[in-house]
Design a protein around this motif. Sequence first.
Motif, PDB file in Angstrom:
ATOM      1  N   ALA A  73      -7.438  24.569  18.219  1.00 37.67           N
ATOM      2  CA  ALA A  73      -7.431  24.753  19.674  1.00 37.67           C
ATOM      3  C   ALA A  73      -8.650  24.078  20.292  1.00 37.67           C
ATOM      4  N   ALA A  74      -8.481  23.560  21.512  1.00 38.00           N
ATOM      5  CA  ALA A  74      -9.540  22.798  22.164  1.00 38.00           C
ATOM      6  C   ALA A  74     -10.689  23.664  22.641  1.00 38.00           C
ATOM      7  N   ASN A  75     -10.493  24.975  22.738  1.00 34.72           N
ATOM      8  CA  ASN A  75     -11.639  25.861  22.968  1.00 34.72           C
ATOM      9  C   ASN A  75     -11.292  27.275  22.513  1.00 34.72           C
ATOM     10  N   ASP A  76     -12.274  28.141  22.533  1.00 34.66           N
ATOM     11  CA  ASP A  76     -12.087  29.493  21.990  1.00 34.66           C
ATOM     12  C   ASP A  76     -11.102  30.318  22.807  1.00 34.66           C
ATOM     13  N   MET A  77     -11.106  30.148  24.118  1.00 41.32           N
ATOM     14  CA  MET A  77     -10.181  30.924  24.945  1.00 41.32           C
ATOM     15  C   MET A  77      -8.734  30.609  24.566  1.00 41.32           C
ATOM     16  N   LEU A  78      -8.447  29.336  24.346  1.00 44.30           N
ATOM     17  CA  LEU A  78      -7.103  28.946  23.924  1.00 44.30           C
ATOM     18  C   LEU A  78      -6.799  29.518  22.540  1.00 44.30           C
ATOM     19  N   ALA A  79      -7.789  29.519  21.657  1.00 46.29           N
ATOM     20  CA  ALA A  79      -7.590  30.066  20.316  1.00 46.29           C
ATOM     21  C   ALA A  79      -7.299  31.563  20.367  1.00 46.29           C
ATOM     22  N   VAL A  80      -7.996  32.284  21.230  1.00 46.00           N
ATOM     23  CA  VAL A  80      -7.750  33.726  21.375  1.00 46.00           C
ATOM     24  C   VAL A  80      -6.309  33.964  21.834  1.00 46.00           C
ATOM     25  N   GLY A  81      -5.827  33.105  22.724  1.00 47.17           N
ATOM     26  CA  GLY A  81      -4.445  33.224  23.162  1.00 47.17           C
ATOM     27  C   GLY A  81      -3.450  33.060  22.032  1.00 47.17           C
TER      28      GLY A  81
END
Length: 396
Positions: A254-262
């Motif tokens: 994922a391009a950042n952690d927020m996207l990864a959390v999703g």
Amino acid sequence: MPDRPATLRDVAAAARVHPATASRALNPETRILVSEDTARRVTEAAARLGYRPNPVARSLRTRRSHTVGVLIPDLNNPLFPPIVRGLEDKLAGAGYVALIGNTDADAGRERTLFEQMRARHVDGFVLATATLHDQLLADAAEAEVPVVLMNRLAQDYSFPSVSVDNEQGARMAVTHLARLGHTRIAHIAGPQEASTGVSRLRGFRDGMATHGLEVDESLIAYATRYTVEEGTRCCRELLAAAGSAQPDFTAVAAANDMLAVGCYSALDEYSLQCPDDISVIGFNDMPFIDRLRPPLTTVRFPHYQLGTEAAQLLLERINGGEGPVKILYLAPELIVRGSTSERPVPDAGAGQEGRHDAPGPPVPLHPAPAGPGPAPEGPVPPGRAATRRARGGSPG
């Protein structure tokens, strides 16, 4: 009747110095022009008398407001507080105050905040909101307002900037997954109007090519914002496209952690386990990401230093610094936690033959090919920044 407020002349008289000397001693920018003993006597006299400088009079005299406008795209993102803290600490040491504006990634709100801050005669701007071909940047360049880009690049304008080496960080994420034996790797790309989204996607592609892995365009989902909700939507899209109980990819970068959390929410909806079924890796190492279950593997960069470097670049411009425009890239660092593991071995009796190849040895690692861009050869040591002249692009 209350006593009148102490004036600069009162402080100078109490410290037995000329008012001009007292003014220099009380100004962080000119304090080095007086002796330590004089500066101590003046500051002690000011504290004893309760002296408070008049910012309006000072700005009229110096033609500076000693305020800086800072535009942030999303204050709900835990990434930004430590960055802003570094920025504020550095500015405070030079006698400046930051005015923080949250744009919610809305161009109209960004424009309004920018104009309101200009009306308050801020001495410069730090922008963490810049997008590619942003009209606001064109207006700032025409108005000759000191501007520094933070965690962003804009190849069409010669503004100083500081960011992490996004491409190198994305390559590191792919390398980590390749070492674990993953060959079918999906990517949730960031917004493509943001330099971070473009650079991290480019780094993902480069990393896959370096290790001889095919980039399947159907395994790239594009987020419109860096939010948990977008991460969930994009991961759902990838899983739905697989069309079976077992998707044909085993990892998501994922391009950042927020996207990864999703991604965690989407995997849970499909009754898939991270990392047993699918490994997930993020980017940023935002605060508290290690508290997830499983803790998120990610790419870290020094958040506080990003803020201090941005402040230093702006102070140099405000103070008339000439010379080449500085583009700083901070070194990324891979942080391995519990969300990534070796590629899962399919159950041959579950009717999934051909879905995955039998696991072989880990993909051999090779150094990334040298490109024409200005990326550093090898990682920049943590806590340091590489200074380069602006060349109109992101790190190679």
